[in-house]
Write a protein that holds these residues in place. Structure first.
Motif, PDB file in Angstrom:
ATOM      1  N   SER A   1       0.828  -1.225  -0.113  1.00 19.26           N
ATOM      2  CA  SER A   1       0.160   0.015   0.061  1.00 19.26           C
ATOM      3  C   SER A   1       0.526   1.078   0.161  1.00 19.26           C
ATOM      4  CB  SER A   1      -0.802   0.099   1.034  1.00 19.26           C
ATOM      5  OG  SER A   1      -0.290   0.241   2.569  1.00 19.26           O
ATOM      6  N   ARG A   2       0.496   2.277   0.137  1.00 21.16           N
ATOM      7  CA  ARG A   2       1.195   3.555   0.106  1.00 21.16           C
ATOM      8  C   ARG A   2       0.680   3.662   1.548  1.00 21.16           C
ATOM      9  NH1 ARG A   2       4.725   5.816  -2.750  1.00 21.16           N
ATOM     10  NH2 ARG A   2       3.462   8.156  -2.124  1.00 21.16           N
ATOM     11  N   ILE A   3       2.112   4.486   2.163  1.00 23.36           N
ATOM     12  CA  ILE A   3       2.603   5.617   3.204  1.00 23.36           C
ATOM     13  C   ILE A   3       1.593   6.567   3.263  1.00 23.36           C
ATOM     14  CG2 ILE A   3       3.167   6.615   4.601  1.00 23.36           C
ATOM     15  CD1 ILE A   3       6.050   4.392   4.183  1.00 23.36           C
ATOM     16  N   ASN A   4       1.409   7.841   2.257  1.00 20.40           N
ATOM     17  CA  ASN A   4       0.664   8.689   1.960  1.00 20.40           C
ATOM     18  C   ASN A   4      -0.629   8.762   1.089  1.00 20.40           C
ATOM     19  OD1 ASN A   4       1.677   8.900   0.008  1.00 20.40           O
ATOM     20  ND2 ASN A   4       3.473  10.380   0.362  1.00 20.40           N
ATOM     21  N   ASP A   5      -1.281   9.822   1.126  1.00 21.15           N
ATOM     22  CA  ASP A   5      -2.338   9.713   0.098  1.00 21.15           C
ATOM     23  C   ASP A   5      -2.129   9.550  -1.534  1.00 21.15           C
ATOM     24  OD1 ASP A   5      -3.997   9.809   2.559  1.00 21.15           O
ATOM     25  OD2 ASP A   5      -3.481  12.277   2.885  1.00 21.15           O
ATOM     26  N   GLN A   6      -0.417   9.746  -1.433  1.00 23.62           N
ATOM     27  CA  GLN A   6      -1.146   9.796  -3.620  1.00 23.62           C
ATOM     28  C   GLN A   6      -0.981   8.514  -4.040  1.00 23.62           C
ATOM     29  OE1 GLN A   6       3.743   8.600  -5.669  1.00 23.62           O
ATOM     30  NE2 GLN A   6       2.914  10.612  -4.503  1.00 23.62           N
ATOM     31  N   ILE A   7      -1.722   8.655  -5.360  1.00 26.13           N
ATOM     32  CA  ILE A   7      -2.658   7.949  -5.785  1.00 26.13           C
ATOM     33  C   ILE A   7      -2.172   7.893  -7.543  1.00 26.13           C
ATOM     34  CG2 ILE A   7      -4.283   8.145  -4.111  1.00 26.13           C
ATOM     35  CD1 ILE A   7      -6.255   9.202  -5.855  1.00 26.13           C
ATOM     36  N   LYS A   8      -2.388   7.263  -8.094  1.00 31.17           N
ATOM     37  CA  LYS A   8      -2.033   6.751  -9.615  1.00 31.17           C
ATOM     38  C   LYS A   8      -3.488   6.824 -10.058  1.00 31.17           C
ATOM     39  CE  LYS A   8       1.925   6.678  -9.612  1.00 31.17           C
ATOM     40  NZ  LYS A   8       2.600   5.252 -10.672  1.00 31.17           N
ATOM     41  N   ILE A   9      -3.742   7.640 -10.746  1.00 33.18           N
ATOM     42  CA  ILE A   9      -5.414   7.974 -11.877  1.00 33.18           C
ATOM     43  C   ILE A   9      -4.902   7.385 -12.913  1.00 33.18           C
ATOM     44  CG2 ILE A   9      -7.150   9.350 -12.477  1.00 33.18           C
ATOM     45  CD1 ILE A   9      -7.276   8.470  -9.149  1.00 33.18           C
ATOM     46  N   ARG A  10      -4.960   6.507 -14.015  1.00 34.89           N
ATOM     47  CA  ARG A  10      -5.267   5.944 -15.004  1.00 34.89           C
ATOM     48  C   ARG A  10      -3.334   5.537 -15.539  1.00 34.89           C
ATOM     49  NH1 ARG A  10      -8.829  11.369 -16.651  1.00 34.89           N
ATOM     50  NH2 ARG A  10      -7.086  10.677 -19.167  1.00 34.89           N
ATOM     51  N   GLY A  11      -2.503   5.916 -14.433  1.00 34.25           N
ATOM     52  CA  GLY A  11      -1.027   5.365 -14.713  1.00 34.25           C
ATOM     53  C   GLY A  11      -0.178   6.859 -13.945  1.00 34.25           C
ATOM     54  N   PHE A  12      -1.182   7.728 -13.431  1.00 28.42           N
ATOM     55  CA  PHE A  12      -0.603   9.323 -13.428  1.00 28.42           C
ATOM     56  C   PHE A  12      -0.429   9.311 -11.949  1.00 28.42           C
ATOM     57  CE2 PHE A  12      -2.204  10.223 -17.776  1.00 28.42           C
ATOM     58  CZ  PHE A  12      -1.432  10.447 -18.351  1.00 28.42           C
ATOM     59  N   ARG A  13       0.676   9.712 -11.664  1.00 27.92           N
ATOM     60  CA  ARG A  13       0.661  10.035  -9.855  1.00 27.92           C
ATOM     61  C   ARG A  13       0.104  11.802  -9.742  1.00 27.92           C
ATOM     62  NH1 ARG A  13       6.408  12.214  -7.778  1.00 27.92           N
ATOM     63  NH2 ARG A  13       6.938  10.203  -8.705  1.00 27.92           N
ATOM     64  N   VAL A  14      -0.908  11.436  -8.643  1.00 27.43           N
ATOM     65  CA  VAL A  14      -1.950  12.358  -8.198  1.00 27.43           C
ATOM     66  C   VAL A  14      -1.966  12.732  -6.263  1.00 27.43           C
ATOM     67  CG1 VAL A  14      -4.114  13.110  -7.956  1.00 27.43           C
ATOM     68  CG2 VAL A  14      -3.435  12.335  -9.772  1.00 27.43           C
ATOM     69  N   GLU A  15      -1.170  13.398  -5.893  1.00 27.88           N
ATOM     70  CA  GLU A  15      -1.198  14.291  -4.742  1.00 27.88           C
ATOM     71  C   GLU A  15      -2.927  15.046  -4.408  1.00 27.88           C
ATOM     72  OE1 GLU A  15       0.643  14.163  -2.539  1.00 27.88           O
ATOM     73  OE2 GLU A  15       2.925  13.574  -2.995  1.00 27.88           O
ATOM     74  N   PRO A  16      -3.712  14.336  -3.794  1.00 27.42           N
ATOM     75  CA  PRO A  16      -4.794  14.972  -3.859  1.00 27.42           C
ATOM     76  C   PRO A  16      -5.104  16.504  -3.220  1.00 27.42           C
ATOM     77  CG  PRO A  16      -4.805  12.607  -2.415  1.00 27.42           C
ATOM     78  CD  PRO A  16      -3.404  12.474  -2.884  1.00 27.42           C
ATOM     79  N   LEU A  17      -3.610  16.778  -2.194  1.00 23.54           N
ATOM     80  CA  LEU A  17      -3.658  17.762  -1.675  1.00 23.54           C
ATOM     81  C   LEU A  17      -3.317  18.903  -2.796  1.00 23.54           C
ATOM     82  CD1 LEU A  17      -0.924  17.145   1.068  1.00 23.54           C
ATOM     83  CD2 LEU A  17      -3.303  18.320   1.663  1.00 23.54           C
ATOM     84  N   GLU A  18      -2.901  18.891  -4.271  1.00 25.79           N
ATOM     85  CA  GLU A  18      -2.677  19.886  -4.842  1.00 25.79           C
ATOM     86  C   GLU A  18      -4.117  20.159  -5.604  1.00 25.79           C
ATOM     87  OE1 GLU A  18      -0.958  20.717  -9.534  1.00 25.79           O
ATOM     88  OE2 GLU A  18      -0.956  18.929  -8.406  1.00 25.79           O
ATOM     89  N   VAL A  19      -5.198  18.891  -5.858  1.00 28.31           N
ATOM     90  CA  VAL A  19      -6.717  19.240  -6.393  1.00 28.31           C
ATOM     91  C   VAL A  19      -7.524  19.520  -5.058  1.00 28.31           C
ATOM     92  CG1 VAL A  19      -8.431  18.476  -6.779  1.00 28.31           C
ATOM     93  CG2 VAL A  19      -6.179  17.201  -7.663  1.00 28.31           C
ATOM     94  N   GLU A  20      -7.693  19.628  -3.812  1.00 29.69           N
ATOM     95  CA  GLU A  20      -7.850  20.381  -2.637  1.00 29.69           C
ATOM     96  C   GLU A  20      -7.166  21.913  -1.869  1.00 29.69           C
ATOM     97  OE1 GLU A  20      -7.897  16.507  -0.188  1.00 29.69           O
ATOM     98  OE2 GLU A  20      -7.191  18.260   1.061  1.00 29.69           O
ATOM     99  N   HIS A  21      -6.112  22.087  -2.760  1.00 26.81           N
ATOM    100  CA  HIS A  21      -5.607  22.885  -3.134  1.00 26.81           C
ATOM    101  C   HIS A  21      -6.242  24.060  -4.100  1.00 26.81           C
ATOM    102  CE1 HIS A  21      -2.322  26.359  -2.671  1.00 26.81           C
ATOM    103  NE2 HIS A  21      -2.974  26.664  -4.115  1.00 26.81           N
ATOM    104  N   VAL A  22      -6.964  23.813  -4.701  1.00 29.91           N
ATOM    105  CA  VAL A  22      -7.403  24.378  -6.506  1.00 29.91           C
ATOM    106  C   VAL A  22      -8.880  24.709  -5.660  1.00 29.91           C
ATOM    107  CG1 VAL A  22      -7.893  23.742  -8.901  1.00 29.91           C
ATOM    108  CG2 VAL A  22      -5.415  23.385  -8.551  1.00 29.91           C
ATOM    109  N   LEU A  23      -9.183  23.716  -5.269  1.00 33.92           N
ATOM    110  CA  LEU A  23     -10.448  23.716  -4.724  1.00 33.92           C
ATOM    111  C   LEU A  23     -11.020  24.863  -3.850  1.00 33.92           C
ATOM    112  CD1 LEU A  23     -11.813  19.894  -5.874  1.00 33.92           C
ATOM    113  CD2 LEU A  23     -11.869  21.475  -6.808  1.00 33.92           C
TER     114      LEU A  23
END
Length: 583
Positions: A393-415
């Protein structure tokens, strides 16, 4: 003294095989001699405008022979290329350009100027090469010089650039896994702003092979079967999600390929079985890595799995040291779970212009010599008895969407920057098909929030794979006893549907409504419900397109689904289309 570099290794290969075809894109071909000469000419022009060692040159180009010339030319100046993705929102590209100090920008003729560029050069125009010498520029470059900077999703709320050294790229290319002929003719389908493109371009070009460049646009099984046959493709990379999709919809489309690489997420054992059964002789190779590790650091051919067990990440490649460590950074016994750290010659220099982030992720290596570093991957793994790595598993919240790395914090910052948003949490949800999508949980201000406007804002500021499929308004975000967001307690999302349900009125519409409901895993679908409002994205659109084509005989692409996102629109389009078999 001449030090090895990506471009010097290419020049040596061009001297050995000058008349061999290096790059094919549609009807365009460049031999090694032609590619080397064109890149030299463009490099001399770039040098006139200040490009040199440790100097960034931004590249905003679609896949083409001109793109390969441009990337090689930048390296020949001693500088490093900084690829941008045409699908990035303009604001994201602007931030990257500003952070790089307004560099020279190489573009296609169709690309538009970015205000953050110091100078724009059309790299596919003849004048880019006119009156420039075709000889190699003499520029001192060491293996520690930066070869490229690629940007990934960042936990700081901004994209972060990873500076990769020539040494790291050469280390990957020298691995013995490329020596079996499976990579003589490699299909390049990744955008140049993503690290897999490094494998697709430089592995074949530095080993005397040929790059088959896919034309810009969406990619599906029909295209893959056609290009594999026409160009005798021997090797390619597919993300785990795309591999699974092709295995489900058209596993025989890989017939003729010698090796297919896959990874970037959990690899489906069922998908591997389907592909191997449909394509005798094909080798499926598991790959694991990160942009910070010069693309790939582990690999192993996959034996045909007889059960649903997970596929191991593989064994370390040449020049790679793997460490599975506990919280004190001590080794854990084989079979125990720990965080994966990677050392050796493949590590990036760090994060471009971000020494704070570099110090956090690239730490001292107590198992090697003084001054050596290792990279904290954030992945929990276990080391098996036969030396392979199993992902846990991952330790932090970083995830992969369609093979691309995504940091939820970046999405949250924009919203969170939009009026009306009091709090927001972004999580990944996995559908029964294995496809992951983002869901944004929004706590509105008392004045309320316009979800449609928030979705539009996300599309304007984030790449499409980072835009949440669903936006859910909640009264509050649930918390754990220690005050952190309890992401597991967030409710399952519901997707927007048309205010008035309109049922199907013919057999084809009934088929399409049922198809939408199955692929999107929702209940009743009306003919005016939008594919996107129901949680659709391009990977799911590919699944829909493949099944429409099977059911109707009409050639259907991802673009067709994206352009006609409701059942009513798709039905109208199909009514005007002619099945392939009758053309």
């Amino acid at each position: 003294m001449d030090f090895p570099s990506v471009h010097s290794q290419f020049a040596a290969q061009a001297a050995r095989t000058p008349d061999a075809v290096a790059v094919t894109c549609g009807q365009d071909e460049l031999t090694y001699r032609e590619l080397n000469a064109r890149a030299n000419q463009l490099a001399h022009r770039l040098r006139r405008y200040g490009a040199g060692p440790e100097t960034p040159v931004a590249v905003l180009m679609e896949r083409s022979a001109h793109l390969v010339v441009a990337l090689l030319a930048v390296l020949k100046t001693g500088g490093f290329y900084m690829p941008l993705h045409s699908a990035y929102p303009r604001e994201r590209m602007q931030k990257i350009m500003d952070h790089a100090g307004r560099p020279v920008l190489l573009v296609d003729r169709e690309a538009k100027q970015l205000p953050g560029a110091r100078l724009l050069i059309e790299a596919d125009a003849e004048r880019a090469y006119a009156e420039m010498p075709g000889t190699d520029p003499v520029v001192p470059v060491s293996p520690d010089n930066t070869a490229y900077v690629m940007h990934t999703s960042g936990s700081t709320g901004e994209p972060v650039g990873v500076a990769v050294r020539h040494e790291g790229v050469l280390g990957m290319i020298e691995d013995s896994c490329w020596g079996d002929g499976g990579f003589d003719r490699v299909l390049a389908i990744a955008p140049p702003a993503f690290s897999v493109s490094v494998y697709e371009l430089w592995v074949p070009l530095l080993r005397g092979g040929q790059v088959i460049l896919a034309p810009p646009g969406e990619f599906d099984a029909h295209f893959l079967r056609q290009v594999v046959t026409e160009h005798r493709v021997t090797g390619l990379h597919l993300t785990a999600g795309l591999f699974r999709l092709l295995a489900e919809e058209s596993p025989d489309c890989l017939n003729g390929v010698r090796q297919v690489l896959t990874g970037g997420d959990v690899i489906s054992a069922a998908a591997v079985r389907r592909v191997m059964d449909a394509c005798p002789g094909l080798v499926v190779r598991a790959m694991y890595g990160a942009t910070e590790l010069s693309v790939f650091v582990t690999t192993a051919p996959v034996a045909r799995p007889e059960s649903g067990d997970g596929i191991p990440l593989g064994r370390p490649m040449t020049g790679v040291e793997l460490y599975v460590l506990d919280g004190n950074r001590d080794r854990v016994p084989d079979g125990a779970v720990g965080e994966l750290y990677v050392g050796g010659r493949r590590l990036a220099r760090g994060y471009f212009g971000r020494p704070d982030l570099t110090a956090d992720r690239f730490v001292g290596n107590p198992f090697a010599g003084e001054g050596e570093r290792m990279y904290r991957t954030g992945d929990l793994v276990r080391l098996t008895g036969d030396g392979q790595i199993d992902f846990v598993s991952r330790i932090n919240d970083q995830i992969k969407i369609r093979g691309f790395r995504v940091e939820p914090l970046e999405v949250e910052h924009v919203l969170a920057a939009r009026p009306g948003v009091a709090h927001v949490a972004v999580v990944a949800r996995e559908a029964g098909s294995g496809d992951k999508h983002l869901v944004a949980y929004v706590v509105p201000e008392p004045s309320g929030v316009d979800i449609a406007e928030l979705r539009a804002h996300a599309k304007a500021h984030l790449p499409d794979y980072m835009v949440p499929s669903a936006f859910v308004a909640v009264g509050a975000l649930p918390l754990t006893p220690n005050g952190k967001i309890d992401r597991r307690a967030l409710p399952e999302p519901t997707f927007d549907q048309a205010a008035a349900y309109e049922p199907a009125v013919n057999e084809r519409q009934e088929m399409l409504c049922a198809l939408f409901a199955e692929v999107l895993e929702v209940g009743r679908v009306g003919i005016d419900d939008s594919f996107f409002d129901l949680g659709g994205q391009s990977m799911l659109a590919a699944r829909v397109a493949a099944r429409i084509e099977k059911g109707t005989g009409v050639r259907t692409t991802v673009g067709d689904v994206l352009n006609a996102p409701t059942v009513r629109e798709l039905d109208t389009w199909l009514a005007k289309s002619v099945p392939v078999a009758t053309k």
